[in-house]
Design a protein around this motif. Sequence first.
Motif, PDB file in Angstrom:
ATOM      1  N   SER A   5      -8.264   7.221   0.591  1.00 21.65           N
ATOM      2  CA  SER A   5      -8.114   7.553   2.007  1.00 21.65           C
ATOM      3  C   SER A   5      -9.487   7.507   2.663  1.00 21.65           C
ATOM      4  O   SER A   5     -10.514   7.367   1.990  1.00 21.65           O
ATOM      5  N   PHE A  57       0.831  -1.207   0.000  1.00 16.60           N
ATOM      6  CA  PHE A  57       0.000   0.000   0.000  1.00 16.60           C
ATOM      7  C   PHE A  57       0.866   1.258   0.000  1.00 16.60           C
ATOM      8  O   PHE A  57       0.642   2.179  -0.792  1.00 16.60           O
ATOM      9  N   GLU A  58       1.872   1.325   0.881  1.00 19.23           N
ATOM     10  CA  GLU A  58       2.719   2.522   0.942  1.00 19.23           C
ATOM     11  C   GLU A  58       3.567   2.680  -0.315  1.00 19.23           C
ATOM     12  O   GLU A  58       3.906   3.792  -0.716  1.00 19.23           O
ATOM     13  N   ILE A 103      -5.967  -2.199   1.264  1.00 16.40           N
ATOM     14  CA  ILE A 103      -5.983  -0.754   1.492  1.00 16.40           C
ATOM     15  C   ILE A 103      -6.116  -0.431   2.973  1.00 16.40           C
ATOM     16  O   ILE A 103      -5.330   0.319   3.538  1.00 16.40           O
ATOM     17  N   ASN A 106      -4.938   4.913  -4.077  1.00 16.47           N
ATOM     18  CA  ASN A 106      -4.516   5.829  -3.007  1.00 16.47           C
ATOM     19  C   ASN A 106      -5.711   6.319  -2.200  1.00 16.47           C
ATOM     20  O   ASN A 106      -5.698   7.414  -1.642  1.00 16.47           O
ATOM     21  N   ILE A 161       2.622   2.233  -3.250  1.00  9.41           N
ATOM     22  CA  ILE A 161       1.850   2.832  -4.342  1.00  9.41           C
ATOM     23  C   ILE A 161       2.307   4.264  -4.559  1.00  9.41           C
ATOM     24  O   ILE A 161       2.451   4.724  -5.689  1.00  9.41           O
ATOM     25  N   ALA A 162       2.534   4.973  -3.457  1.00 13.94           N
ATOM     26  CA  ALA A 162       2.978   6.370  -3.539  1.00 13.94           C
ATOM     27  C   ALA A 162       4.499   6.489  -3.577  1.00 13.94           C
ATOM     28  O   ALA A 162       5.030   7.511  -4.006  1.00 13.94           O
ATOM     29  N   ASN A 163       5.210   5.454  -3.134  1.00 11.80           N
ATOM     30  CA  ASN A 163       6.676   5.516  -3.076  1.00 11.80           C
ATOM     31  C   ASN A 163       7.252   4.132  -3.355  1.00 11.80           C
ATOM     32  O   ASN A 163       7.508   3.361  -2.437  1.00 11.80           O
TER      33      ASN A 163
END
Length: 641
Positions: free
Chosen positions: A351, A51-52, A322, A349, A54-56
């Motif tokens: 939230s 999950f993390e 997620i 992503n 996805i952004a990095n």
Amino acid sequence: MSTLEGKQTRAFQTEVRQLLDLMIHSLYSNKEIFLRELISNASDAADKLRFEAIANDGLYEGDAEVAIRITFDKEANTLTISDNGIGMSAEEVEANIGTIARSGTREFLQSLQADQAKDANLIGQFGVGFYSAFIVADRVTLLTRRAGLSSGEAVRWESAGDGVYTLENIDKPARGTDVILHLKAEEKDFLDDWRLRSTVRKFSDHVPWPILMLQSKGFEPEEEEAGEETKPESDDTPQWDTVNKASALWTRAKSEITEEEYNAFYKHVGHDFEEPLAHIHARLEGKYEYTVLLYVPKRAPYDLWDRDRKHGVKLYVRRVFIMEGAEDLMPRYLRFVRGVVDSTDLPLNVSREILQKNPAVDAIKKGMTGKIFSLLEDLAKNDAEKYQTFWDTFGVVLKEGVIEDFAHRERVAKLLRFSSTHADSKVQDVSLEAYVSRMREKQKAIYFVNGESFEAARHHPHLEVFRKKGIEVLLLSDRVDEWLVTHLHEFDGKPLQSVAKGGLDLGELEDEADKQELEKQQGEFKDLLERVQKGLGEQVKEVRITNRLTDSPSCLVSGEHDLSASMERILREAGQKTPDTKRTLELNPSHPLVGRLKGETNDQRFDDLSHVLFAQALLSEGGQLEDPAEFVRRLNGLLLG
């Protein structure tokens, strides 16, 4: 900061020390629980990494092949569960292992102590499965590095379960976590390849990440059970094979999944040793596409009433985990449901803020809620025994749906079950449909009475005339019932009516002779009623003759639109102010005590008896006296006089 100043020794939080003591000395009902819990933790770490990342995607550090590995060393007497998931920083180790930062800790420990063998599975439900390692180990070492931190910021945590633990920085090139169990002498059977593999397949077969074990010499994995073999790069490379199926169960066709596999997956997501009561697996297509695999447990988790605890299903987007406890996807009154929902429409992503605004979420919530209702309706119609098990466990929670969910109020109402005077049993097994089907000819209302307990409701004085005339009354004793009847005003066109509110009007069920007799008695007792009301003063709104009593001398009646007496008590106990309402005292003209009161000439004895009849009416419905000593004094005076 993720660096520590040398090796540090710290004390566990008090609750953790109590938990460790239970692990070490008491919980032996199913020792295999530790492996399931540690694998589950490793799986969560892998989910969080994906999950993390996805952004990095730099968090993968060049290694995107995420897996869980189990190794053992017979000479060292150690068993190691490793993952290359997200890992932990020093601060996270301290927060996640040194303390239990969770409400309800005391209640959890009491649950374990009350029935340790039965409630060992609560360990997983409470989210402290790591400590189960001490069931089989006399020392546990944890080596971990959070993805993205330098190798020198890794942490070594170690404890012998004796109330303290040590923390120090170490060098760990690979991200992730290794949990090393130094097994007790009597637990060496967990250093057996076959034992470990069979335990993994039993409890963790459907963990979506590969669980790898080294290929044993001479061991040939079974094609169906062992999964795909990982080919070695050279003769010197350790050969691993996948022990579990390592696939998302909900993505497979229902026809390919056995009942045993469904049950095993539930035990994984529900942290439960018991099989579920029922499940539903469906793929919903249309404007939005998503798959659900939802379960109704057989028994309630210990924290069902903890409103701070995250409840709900696990949310996946295109098989990527997620979040857990996605409350926006399931109404709170269905918080007992466990399982997963996998959407193809939500962004990766996503939230919690996006969940509250995305139209797909509303569609998913509506669809899942409908599926759960269909499941419960099917049980209620076709398997009364299973539905009764469900109701006994979660009925009080489902009642909240009448209050919270106007759109589904009628559907919830059909699933409600109550005790009633028809069966005169504490078991709540009477549906509103069944009640209506048994209503007397010309009966226009569904009658109910609230009580502080089942026995209080069952023996409520207001039931006397209904029993005499054979009219069924629902016996409500759950606290939520007080709110339920303020929101559920009718069912199948029949109004719900409290037998303890307003004047008794049985309409066409009342005999004409009874009506005429009541009118006659009102005149005969007029002077008595005025005298009693004058003596009781501000304690009552009115005093009148009643036809609702057959055995009791008196009762108290609330106004049609007033709060019930039990609702007032609940609100006061919660520290809330209640309206200053007075109630009507009704006297039974046929009762000897009322007859004695009518003929009493001594003013003091008349006053004492009037107050005693008022106090009896209050006590009989579960109320409390403002001045118990005064009541005893008056009663003793009457007994001696």
